[in-house]
Write a protein that holds these residues in place. Structure first.
Motif, PDB file in Angstrom:
ATOM      1  N   THR A 201       0.845  -1.202   0.000  1.00 26.23           N
ATOM      2  CA  THR A 201       0.000   0.000   0.000  1.00 26.23           C
ATOM      3  C   THR A 201       0.881   1.255   0.000  1.00 26.23           C
ATOM      4  O   THR A 201       0.658   2.185  -0.780  1.00 26.23           O
ATOM      5  CB  THR A 201      -0.908  -0.008   1.253  1.00 26.23           C
ATOM      6  OG1 THR A 201      -1.510  -1.292   1.364  1.00 26.23           O
ATOM      7  CG2 THR A 201      -1.979   1.062   1.165  1.00 26.23           C
ATOM      8  N   ALA A 202       1.882   1.268   0.871  1.00 25.36           N
ATOM      9  CA  ALA A 202       2.741   2.453   1.008  1.00 25.36           C
ATOM     10  C   ALA A 202       3.494   2.761  -0.289  1.00 25.36           C
ATOM     11  O   ALA A 202       3.583   3.917  -0.708  1.00 25.36           O
ATOM     12  CB  ALA A 202       3.736   2.240   2.143  1.00 25.36           C
ATOM     13  N   LEU A 203       4.031   1.735  -0.930  1.00 27.31           N
ATOM     14  CA  LEU A 203       4.819   1.965  -2.145  1.00 27.31           C
ATOM     15  C   LEU A 203       3.940   2.424  -3.306  1.00 27.31           C
ATOM     16  O   LEU A 203       4.378   3.176  -4.171  1.00 27.31           O
ATOM     17  CB  LEU A 203       5.632   0.718  -2.529  1.00 27.31           C
ATOM     18  CG  LEU A 203       7.033   0.671  -1.901  1.00 27.31           C
ATOM     19  CD1 LEU A 203       6.998   0.613  -0.402  1.00 27.31           C
ATOM     20  CD2 LEU A 203       7.861  -0.472  -2.462  1.00 27.31           C
ATOM     21  N   PHE A 204       2.667   1.972  -3.281  1.00 30.81           N
ATOM     22  CA  PHE A 204       1.722   2.463  -4.296  1.00 30.81           C
ATOM     23  C   PHE A 204       1.531   3.974  -4.107  1.00 30.81           C
ATOM     24  O   PHE A 204       1.531   4.736  -5.078  1.00 30.81           O
ATOM     25  CB  PHE A 204       0.381   1.721  -4.174  1.00 30.81           C
ATOM     26  CG  PHE A 204      -0.608   2.147  -5.211  1.00 30.81           C
ATOM     27  CD1 PHE A 204      -0.602   1.556  -6.471  1.00 30.81           C
ATOM     28  CD2 PHE A 204      -1.530   3.151  -4.959  1.00 30.81           C
ATOM     29  CE1 PHE A 204      -1.494   1.973  -7.452  1.00 30.81           C
ATOM     30  CE2 PHE A 204      -2.428   3.569  -5.930  1.00 30.81           C
ATOM     31  CZ  PHE A 204      -2.409   2.970  -7.175  1.00 30.81           C
ATOM     32  N   VAL A 205       1.399   4.404  -2.854  1.00 28.83           N
ATOM     33  CA  VAL A 205       1.239   5.836  -2.553  1.00 28.83           C
ATOM     34  C   VAL A 205       2.495   6.607  -2.970  1.00 28.83           C
ATOM     35  O   VAL A 205       2.425   7.679  -3.556  1.00 28.83           O
ATOM     36  CB  VAL A 205       0.951   6.051  -1.039  1.00 28.83           C
ATOM     37  CG1 VAL A 205       1.009   7.529  -0.664  1.00 28.83           C
ATOM     38  CG2 VAL A 205      -0.396   5.463  -0.660  1.00 28.83           C
ATOM     39  N   MET A 206       3.664   6.035  -2.689  1.00 29.04           N
ATOM     40  CA  MET A 206       4.934   6.725  -2.982  1.00 29.04           C
ATOM     41  C   MET A 206       5.148   6.981  -4.466  1.00 29.04           C
ATOM     42  O   MET A 206       5.744   7.975  -4.853  1.00 29.04           O
ATOM     43  CB  MET A 206       6.117   5.886  -2.479  1.00 29.04           C
ATOM     44  CG  MET A 206       6.245   5.833  -0.982  1.00 29.04           C
ATOM     45  SD  MET A 206       7.640   4.737  -0.572  1.00 29.04           S
ATOM     46  CE  MET A 206       7.373   4.496   1.169  1.00 29.04           C
ATOM     47  N   GLY A 207       4.682   6.041  -5.306  1.00 29.83           N
ATOM     48  CA  GLY A 207       4.968   6.162  -6.743  1.00 29.83           C
ATOM     49  C   GLY A 207       6.322   5.550  -7.077  1.00 29.83           C
ATOM     50  O   GLY A 207       7.119   5.241  -6.175  1.00 29.83           O
ATOM     51  N   LYS A 208       6.598   5.413  -8.383  1.00 33.43           N
ATOM     52  CA  LYS A 208       7.746   4.620  -8.845  1.00 33.43           C
ATOM     53  C   LYS A 208       9.104   5.013  -8.238  1.00 33.43           C
ATOM     54  O   LYS A 208       9.774   4.192  -7.619  1.00 33.43           O
ATOM     55  CB  LYS A 208       7.814   4.701 -10.382  1.00 33.43           C
ATOM     56  CG  LYS A 208       8.831   3.780 -10.974  1.00 33.43           C
ATOM     57  CD  LYS A 208       8.726   3.789 -12.482  1.00 33.43           C
ATOM     58  CE  LYS A 208       9.831   4.614 -13.079  1.00 33.43           C
ATOM     59  NZ  LYS A 208       9.772   4.676 -14.539  1.00 33.43           N
ATOM     60  N   GLU A 209       9.491   6.266  -8.410  1.00 29.86           N
ATOM     61  CA  GLU A 209      10.848   6.657  -8.020  1.00 29.86           C
ATOM     62  C   GLU A 209      11.081   6.523  -6.526  1.00 29.86           C
ATOM     63  O   GLU A 209      12.073   5.943  -6.071  1.00 29.86           O
ATOM     64  CB  GLU A 209      11.143   8.104  -8.454  1.00 29.86           C
ATOM     65  CG  GLU A 209      11.141   8.318  -9.962  1.00 29.86           C
ATOM     66  CD  GLU A 209      12.051   7.337 -10.715  1.00 29.86           C
ATOM     67  OE1 GLU A 209      13.079   6.928 -10.137  1.00 29.86           O
ATOM     68  OE2 GLU A 209      11.714   6.959 -11.860  1.00 29.86           O
ATOM     69  N   LYS A 210      10.122   7.038  -5.761  1.00 29.35           N
ATOM     70  CA  LYS A 210      10.263   7.013  -4.301  1.00 29.35           C
ATOM     71  C   LYS A 210      10.224   5.562  -3.802  1.00 29.35           C
ATOM     72  O   LYS A 210      10.959   5.182  -2.883  1.00 29.35           O
ATOM     73  CB  LYS A 210       9.131   7.827  -3.678  1.00 29.35           C
ATOM     74  CG  LYS A 210       9.552   8.532  -2.431  1.00 29.35           C
ATOM     75  CD  LYS A 210       8.512   9.509  -1.949  1.00 29.35           C
ATOM     76  CE  LYS A 210       8.837   9.849  -0.498  1.00 29.35           C
ATOM     77  NZ  LYS A 210       7.757  10.499   0.180  1.00 29.35           N
ATOM     78  N   ALA A 211       9.361   4.758  -4.425  1.00 28.52           N
ATOM     79  CA  ALA A 211       9.209   3.353  -4.003  1.00 28.52           C
ATOM     80  C   ALA A 211      10.522   2.596  -4.202  1.00 28.52           C
ATOM     81  O   ALA A 211      10.959   1.851  -3.321  1.00 28.52           O
ATOM     82  CB  ALA A 211       8.081   2.690  -4.788  1.00 28.52           C
ATOM     83  N   LEU A 212      11.160   2.809  -5.342  1.00 31.61           N
ATOM     84  CA  LEU A 212      12.416   2.097  -5.621  1.00 31.61           C
ATOM     85  C   LEU A 212      13.520   2.538  -4.663  1.00 31.61           C
ATOM     86  O   LEU A 212      14.302   1.732  -4.173  1.00 31.61           O
ATOM     87  CB  LEU A 212      12.854   2.323  -7.067  1.00 31.61           C
ATOM     88  CG  LEU A 212      12.070   1.500  -8.095  1.00 31.61           C
ATOM     89  CD1 LEU A 212      12.454   1.898  -9.510  1.00 31.61           C
ATOM     90  CD2 LEU A 212      12.294  -0.005  -7.887  1.00 31.61           C
ATOM     91  N   ARG A 213      13.552   3.823  -4.408  1.00 33.22           N
ATOM     92  CA  ARG A 213      14.560   4.336  -3.472  1.00 33.22           C
ATOM     93  C   ARG A 213      14.328   3.743  -2.073  1.00 33.22           C
ATOM     94  O   ARG A 213      15.257   3.334  -1.390  1.00 33.22           O
ATOM     95  CB  ARG A 213      14.508   5.876  -3.446  1.00 33.22           C
ATOM     96  CG  ARG A 213      15.663   6.521  -2.743  1.00 33.22           C
ATOM     97  CD  ARG A 213      15.913   7.937  -3.205  1.00 33.22           C
ATOM     98  NE  ARG A 213      16.537   8.011  -4.521  1.00 33.22           N
ATOM     99  CZ  ARG A 213      17.817   7.774  -4.784  1.00 33.22           C
ATOM    100  NH1 ARG A 213      18.633   7.414  -3.812  1.00 33.22           N
ATOM    101  NH2 ARG A 213      18.300   7.873  -6.002  1.00 33.22           N
TER     102      ARG A 213
END
Ligand code: AMP
Ligand code: MG
Length: 336
Positions: A279-291
């Protein structure tokens, strides 16, 4: 010779009793979704029944919508003494909220209710309403002491919808293991967790749904002792004046997260963490999630599906994934 035959038969009977296992599977409705529990065991029927009963028990405790649940009462009264499971889930949720800088926020129920997601009575709220409700969504204003949880903001309401199924799968797998089960697969509404391997000794196959094409899959994973959990806007949404509004909310503004992602699949041994992070990584979006994946130092992997057949896969699952799509593999060292 005469004596040998009964001995031989006794040997077969004993071997049969101690080694033969069979597979049993049950589907049922709990935690607002369809679930299937499959167990391979000497007494698989009672193992499946055990799992089903435990899941129903946890649902009764953890649901934010069942009037008799501990969480419903906590939300209503602003404080409450919780049982071990509800307390543990509250503490874990606070930890995941901190780790993700609140992208995972278990205190968003008042905002979610404005959109009508819990009861499917959908509407687009006024911005003022959202702003007011958002003021109650502050996990750092939750305190836990002596088994008692206090919500120190008027109107704050907890909802473990983004973590409860992963937490439940961890508990059931632990319970099954304790009972002696070595092979099981839990599918809690698309949140999958495997114990051991299939009865034939090969890994369990888990398919990841294609958000763009219902009934199709973006990938297959071969797993053992791991959870595979997917979040995406396509799982629950409504349309108003041609615009899509989905159920995963951005805690920063109270609106459906404008994610650059169509779905996030997390893979790892810790089901509760994987659920909260999907859920959190979906909110973060691609770049932030990968980081976040690269820098958190936590043991999990991800598939980020960006739509139109494109996806990104992290290095830890490169060897267990099978997909017809072209995908990019990212490494932690790419982020050093
Ligand atoms: P999941 O399917 O695990 O991604 O969980 C989605 C559910 O979690 C929603 O239906 C809401 O009940 C709740 N939710 C929505 N947005 C958030 C958020 N940012 N953090 C935590 N829970 C959320
Ligand atoms: Mg989740």
């Amino acid at each position: 010779m005469k004596k040998l035959i009964p001995l031989f038969i006794l040997f077969i009977i004993l071997c049969g009793c101690s080694f033969s296992a069979d597979t049993d599977s049950e589907s049922f409705f709990a935690m607002d979704t369809y679930m299937t529990v499959t167990v391979n065991d000497k007494d698989s029927k009672s193992a499946v029944k055990y799992a089903e009963n435990e899941i129903l028990k946890l649902d009764k405790i953890l649901s934010a919508h069942n009037k008799n649940s501990e969480i419903y009462k906590l939300n209503k009264n602003g404080s409450g003494k919780l049982s071990a499971a509800a307390l543990e889930l509250t503490e874990k949720s606070l930890e995941y909220s901190k780790l993700t800088e609140n992208a995972f926020n278990p205190a968003m129920l008042s905002v979610s209710k404005l959109w009508g997601f819990p009861d499917k009575n959908y509407r687009v709220p006024a911005e003022k309403e959202i702003k007011t409700a958002l003021k109650t969504a502050k996990p750092d204003k939750i305190s836990v002491k002596n088994n008692t949880v206090k919500l120190n903001l008027k109107g704050m309401e907890l909802d473990f919808g983004a973590v409860a199924k992963g937490y439940t799968s961890d508990k059931i797998i632990r319970g099954l293991k304790k009972r002696g089960t070595e092979s099981a697969l839990l599918n809690l509404g698309g949140n999958v967790a495997a114990l051991g391997v299939k009865p034939d000794g090969t890994e369990w196959n888990v398919a990841v749904e294609n958000p763009d094409e219902k009934g199709n899959y973006i990938a297959n994973l071969r797993i053992k002792d791991k959870a595979v959990i997917t979040s995406g806007g396509y799982e629950r949404y409504f349309k108003k004046n041609g615009k899509v509004y989905h159920h995963i909310l951005n805690p920063e503004n109270g609106y459906p997260a404008e994610s650059s992602l169509k779905s996030v699949t997390t893979v790892g041994e810790n089901g509760a963490m994987c659920d909260a992070f999907s859920t959190a990584l979906f909110v973060m979006g691609k770049e932030k999630a990968l980081r976040f994946w690269a820098e958190s130092g936590l043991d999990f992997d991800v598939i980020l599906y960006t739509g139109n057949g494109s996806m990104i896969v992290t290095e830890g699952i490169a060897d267990i994934i099978n997909s017809d799509l072209d995908y990019k593999i990212v490494k932690r060292s790419d982020y050093e």
